[in-house]
Design an enzyme around this catalytic site. Structure first.
Site, PDB file in Angstrom:
ATOM      1  N   ASN A   1       0.935  -1.141  -0.095  1.00  0.00           N
ATOM      2  CA  ASN A   1       0.123   0.194  -0.083  1.00  0.00           C
ATOM      3  C   ASN A   1       0.913   1.125  -0.058  1.00  0.00           C
ATOM      4  O   ASN A   1       2.197   1.079   0.620  1.00  0.00           O
ATOM      5  CB  ASN A   1      -0.873   0.092   1.191  1.00  0.00           C
ATOM      6  CG  ASN A   1      -2.181  -0.974   1.126  1.00  0.00           C
ATOM      7  OD1 ASN A   1      -2.143  -1.551   0.172  1.00  0.00           O
ATOM      8  ND2 ASN A   1      -2.864  -0.902   2.247  1.00  0.00           N
TER       9      ASN A   1
ATOM     10  N   PRO B   1      -5.136 -11.082   7.644  1.00  0.00           N
ATOM     11  CA  PRO B   1      -5.952 -10.815   8.985  1.00  0.00           C
ATOM     12  C   PRO B   1      -6.299  -9.353   9.216  1.00  0.00           C
ATOM     13  O   PRO B   1      -5.380  -8.409   8.881  1.00  0.00           O
ATOM     14  CB  PRO B   1      -5.157 -11.329  10.200  1.00  0.00           C
ATOM     15  CG  PRO B   1      -3.805 -11.571   9.490  1.00  0.00           C
ATOM     16  CD  PRO B   1      -4.078 -11.638   8.267  1.00  0.00           C
TER      17      PRO B   1
ATOM     18  N   ILE C   1      -5.781  -6.654  11.796  1.00  0.00           N
ATOM     19  CA  ILE C   1      -5.104  -6.750  12.964  1.00  0.00           C
ATOM     20  C   ILE C   1      -5.902  -5.995  14.132  1.00  0.00           C
ATOM     21  O   ILE C   1      -6.182  -6.191  15.481  1.00  0.00           O
ATOM     22  CB  ILE C   1      -3.744  -5.942  13.111  1.00  0.00           C
ATOM     23  CG1 ILE C   1      -3.110  -6.845  11.784  1.00  0.00           C
ATOM     24  CG2 ILE C   1      -3.014  -5.924  14.235  1.00  0.00           C
ATOM     25  CD1 ILE C   1      -1.972  -6.251  11.329  1.00  0.00           C
TER      26      ILE C   1
ATOM     27  N   LYS D   1     -16.868   2.028   9.212  1.00  0.00           N
ATOM     28  CA  LYS D   1     -15.719   1.351   9.723  1.00  0.00           C
ATOM     29  C   LYS D   1     -15.591   1.417  11.246  1.00  0.00           C
ATOM     30  O   LYS D   1     -15.341   0.378  11.573  1.00  0.00           O
ATOM     31  CB  LYS D   1     -14.565   1.934   9.056  1.00  0.00           C
ATOM     32  CG  LYS D   1     -13.462   1.143   8.616  1.00  0.00           C
ATOM     33  CD  LYS D   1     -12.309   1.634   7.420  1.00  0.00           C
ATOM     34  CE  LYS D   1     -12.657   1.411   6.359  1.00  0.00           C
ATOM     35  NZ  LYS D   1     -11.602   1.647   5.237  1.00  0.00           N
TER      36      LYS D   1
HETATM   37  O1  C5P Z   1      -7.877  -0.732   5.563  1.00  0.00           O
HETATM   38  P1  C5P Z   1      -8.843  -0.279   6.476  1.00  0.00           P
HETATM   39  O2  C5P Z   1      -9.538   1.080   5.911  1.00  0.00           O
HETATM   40  O3  C5P Z   1     -10.060  -1.146   6.920  1.00  0.00           O
HETATM   41  O4  C5P Z   1      -8.323   0.358   7.770  1.00  0.00           O
HETATM   42  C1  C5P Z   1      -8.893   0.803   9.015  1.00  0.00           C
HETATM   43  C2  C5P Z   1      -8.446   0.478   9.994  1.00  0.00           C
HETATM   44  O5  C5P Z   1      -7.962  -0.865  10.360  1.00  0.00           O
HETATM   45  C3  C5P Z   1      -6.777   1.086  10.273  1.00  0.00           C
HETATM   46  O6  C5P Z   1      -6.781   1.734  11.384  1.00  0.00           O
HETATM   47  C4  C5P Z   1      -5.807   0.277   9.866  1.00  0.00           C
HETATM   48  O7  C5P Z   1      -4.617   0.126  10.375  1.00  0.00           O
HETATM   49  C5  C5P Z   1      -6.576  -1.260  10.252  1.00  0.00           C
HETATM   50  N1  C5P Z   1      -6.445  -2.466   9.618  1.00  0.00           N
HETATM   51  C6  C5P Z   1      -6.037  -3.578  10.494  1.00  0.00           C
HETATM   52  N2  C5P Z   1      -5.389  -4.769   9.748  1.00  0.00           N
HETATM   53  C7  C5P Z   1      -5.943  -4.827   8.508  1.00  0.00           C
HETATM   54  C8  C5P Z   1      -6.606  -3.807   7.686  1.00  0.00           C
HETATM   55  C9  C5P Z   1      -6.699  -2.694   8.418  1.00  0.00           C
HETATM   56  O8  C5P Z   1      -5.258  -3.354  11.507  1.00  0.00           O
HETATM   57  N3  C5P Z   1      -5.715  -5.936   7.678  1.00  0.00           N
END
Ligand code: C5P
Length: 398
Positions: A213, A308, A310, A340
Site C-alpha cells: 500500500n 487478518p 489486526i 468502519k
Molecule cells: O484498511 P482499512 O480502511 O479497513 O483500515 C482501517 C483501520 O484498520 C486502520 O486503522 C488500519 O490500520 C486497520 N487495519 C488493520 N488490519 C487490516 C486492515 C486494516 O489493522 N488488515
C-alpha cells in the site's frame, strides 16, 4: 532555583561550548525554530573556533552573544538579562571543561555566568572524547550537576571525531530537539503503554516482487513522537519505511501483514492504548514463489487471500486496550469512516482523504467518536498527532 522543573514555554537559550560537535548546534537551532521556539545563541570563545557566530545569527535571526563585555547590548547587563528572558537553557555541546566549571559554580565567561545567574531549568548535552568522559573528575562533576537538578541529555556511544569509539558523542540535533519538544508537552498519557502500528505492509509475490500500500509511515511515527512527549511508554510496530523512530521508542520492524499481526498479538496484552495507523495490505498471494517468476507474453493470474484484520483482532480481545483506528478514503469520507468505526467497534477513528494525506507532511483530519465528529484543519502531521493524543487522553480518562 527551579532547575529541576520542566520548561513549559518556547524561549531557549542555546549555549555552545568548544567541541567538534558544535556544528550540530546549528542544525539544532534550525530544528527548534522550526518547532516554533525562539532561540538565543550564546557561544564561548572556544565554540567560535569551531563554528562562526554568523551561522547561528542567520539561523536564529538574533544577535549572538560571545563575550561578557560585549557593548552592543543596550542594557550592558547581558550576563543577567539573557537568562531572565528565556524558559530554559540548553548547553549543546557541553565540553568537559564547561561541565567542570558549572559543577563548581565558576562564572568566568558569559555563558557560565548566565548558567549561574538563572531562574530556569538547565540542560546539558555533553560531548567529549571517551577518556575525558570516563575520567573520575568528569564523572564526579556530572554527578554534582545532577544533584543540583541539571538535566543531562546523552551522551551517546559511538565513533568520535578523534577516531576512537566510545561514550561521549553528543546526541544528534533531532534527538536533542525531540527532548526539548517532549519537555514542553503536557504529560497527558504519563506512564500509559501505547502500542502503534505504522507504515505499509509488503506482501511478497516472488523473490523480487510484491504488493504493498502507499504509505510513508509519517502519521504513525508522528503519533509515536506525540505519545512519547505526552509521557507514554511507546511500542511501534513498523512496516517498511524510511523513517527513524524516536530513540526512546521500542521499535519492532516487520514486513508482511502476518508478521505485523504476530508482533501486535505479542505486544497488545501489555498495552493500555492501541493506535492502528498502518496501511495493512488487505490481501496476500496464496502461494509465494521462492524463485523469480519468469516473464512471458501471457496473462499472469495471482490468487489472493485476505489478510487478518489486526485492529479488529485487538478490539475484540477479552481485555482489549483502548483502540483507535485510521481510515484513508477516496470518496464518501465521513460515511465510510463512520461505518468502519462501528463495524470495528472503535471508540475513536481518525479519517482523512487518501489523496491529500498519503506521503504528505500535512493532513486535514476528522475525529469520529461516540459523541460526534471534530474537524482538524490541514496542519503538519506532528501537530495533528498532538491533537489526536489530546483527544485520546480525554476519551480514555472518561
Ligand atoms: O484498511 P482499512 O480502511 O479497513 O483500515 C482501517 C483501520 O484498520 C486502520 O486503522 C488500519 O490500520 C486497520 N487495519 C488493520 N488490519 C487490516 C486492515 C486494516 O489493522 N488488515
Amino acid at each position: 532555583m527551579s532547575s529541576s522543573s520542566s520548561p513549559t514555554s518556547n524561549r531557549i537559550l542555546l549555549g555552545i561550548t568548544g567541541g567538534v560537535a558544535a556544528y550540530k548546534a546549528a542544525e539544532l537551532a534550525r530544528l527548534l525554530i522550526q518547532d516554533g521556539m525562539s532561540v538565543q545563541a550564546v557561544m564561548t570563545h572556544s565554540a567560535c573556533q569551531f563554528i562562526g557566530p554568523t551561522t547561528l545569527q542567520a539561523l536564529t535571526g538574533k544577535l549572538v552573544f560571545t563575550d561578557m563585555w560585549q557593548t552592543n547590548d543596550a542594557s550592558s547587563m547581558a550576563h543577567i538579562n539573557l537568562s531572565r528572558e528565556v524558559d530554559a537553557i540548553l548547553v549543546a555541546p557541553a565540553s568537559a571543561d564547561f561541565i567542570a566549571k558549572l559543577a563548581n559554580g565558576l562564572a568566568d565567561d558569559l555563558l557560565s555566568t548566565l548558567c549561574l545567574a538563572r531562574d530556569c531549568p538547565l540542560m546539558i548535552a555533553p560531548a567529549m572524547n571517551r577518556q575525558m568522559w570516563e575520567n573520575p573528575a568528569t564523572q564526579r562533576n556530572l554527578m554534582m550537576l545532577q544533584q543540583d537538578g541539571v538535566k543531562m541529555l546523552g551522551p551517546a556511544s559511538g565513533e568520535q571525531a578523534c577516531g576512537e569509539t566510545g561514550m561521549g558523542r553528543m546526541l544528534e540535533a533531532d534527538e536533542l530537539a525531540q527532548a526539548i519538544r517532549a519537555m514542553s508537552q503536557p504529560k497527558l498519557l504519563q506512564s500509559q503503554r501505547v502500542l502503534i502500528t505504522a507504515g505499509p505492509t509488503f506482501e511478497a509475490i516472488d523473490a523480487v516482487r510484491g504488493m504493498t500500500n502507499t504509505s510513508s509511515g509519517k502519521m504513525g511515527y508522528a503519533l509515536a513522537h506525540a505519545a512519547l512527549d505526552a509521557g507514554a511508554e511507546v511500542t511501534l510496530v513498523s512496516g517498511p519505511v524510511c523513517l527513524k523512530p524516536p530513540v526512546a521508542v521500542k521499535c519492532i520492524r516487520v514486513v508482511s501483514a502476518r508478521a505485523m499481526m504476530a508482533a501486535v498479538k505479542k505486544e497488545a496484552p501489555q498495552a493500555d492504548i492501541f493506535i492502528s495507523v498502518a496501511a495493512v495490505a488487505d490481501y496476500r498471494v496464496v502461494s509465494t514463489s521462492k524463485q523469480k517468476i519468469k516473464k512471458t507474453e501471457d496473462n499472469l493470474t495471482l490468487v489472493l487471500t485476505p489478510n487478518p484484520d489486526i485492529l479488529k483482532y485487538v478490539a475484540n480481545m477479552r481485555k482489549a486496550p483502548f483502540c483507535v483506528g485510521f481510515a484513508a478514503e477516496t470518496e464518501n469520507l465521513e460515511k465510510n469512516a463512520e461505518s468502519k468505526r462501528r463495524n470495528k467497534k472503535l471508540p475513536l477513528l481518525v479519517a482523512n482523504k487518501a489523496q491529500d494525506a498519503i506521503g504528505s507532511d500535512e493532513s486535514a483530519l476528522i475525529l469520529l467518536d461516540d459523541e460526534g465528529k471534530k474537524h482538524l484543519a490541514k496542519a503538519p502531521k506532528i501537530d495533528q498527532a498532538r491533537h489526536i493524543i489530546n483527544h485520546i487522553a480525554l476519551l480514555y480518562k472518561k
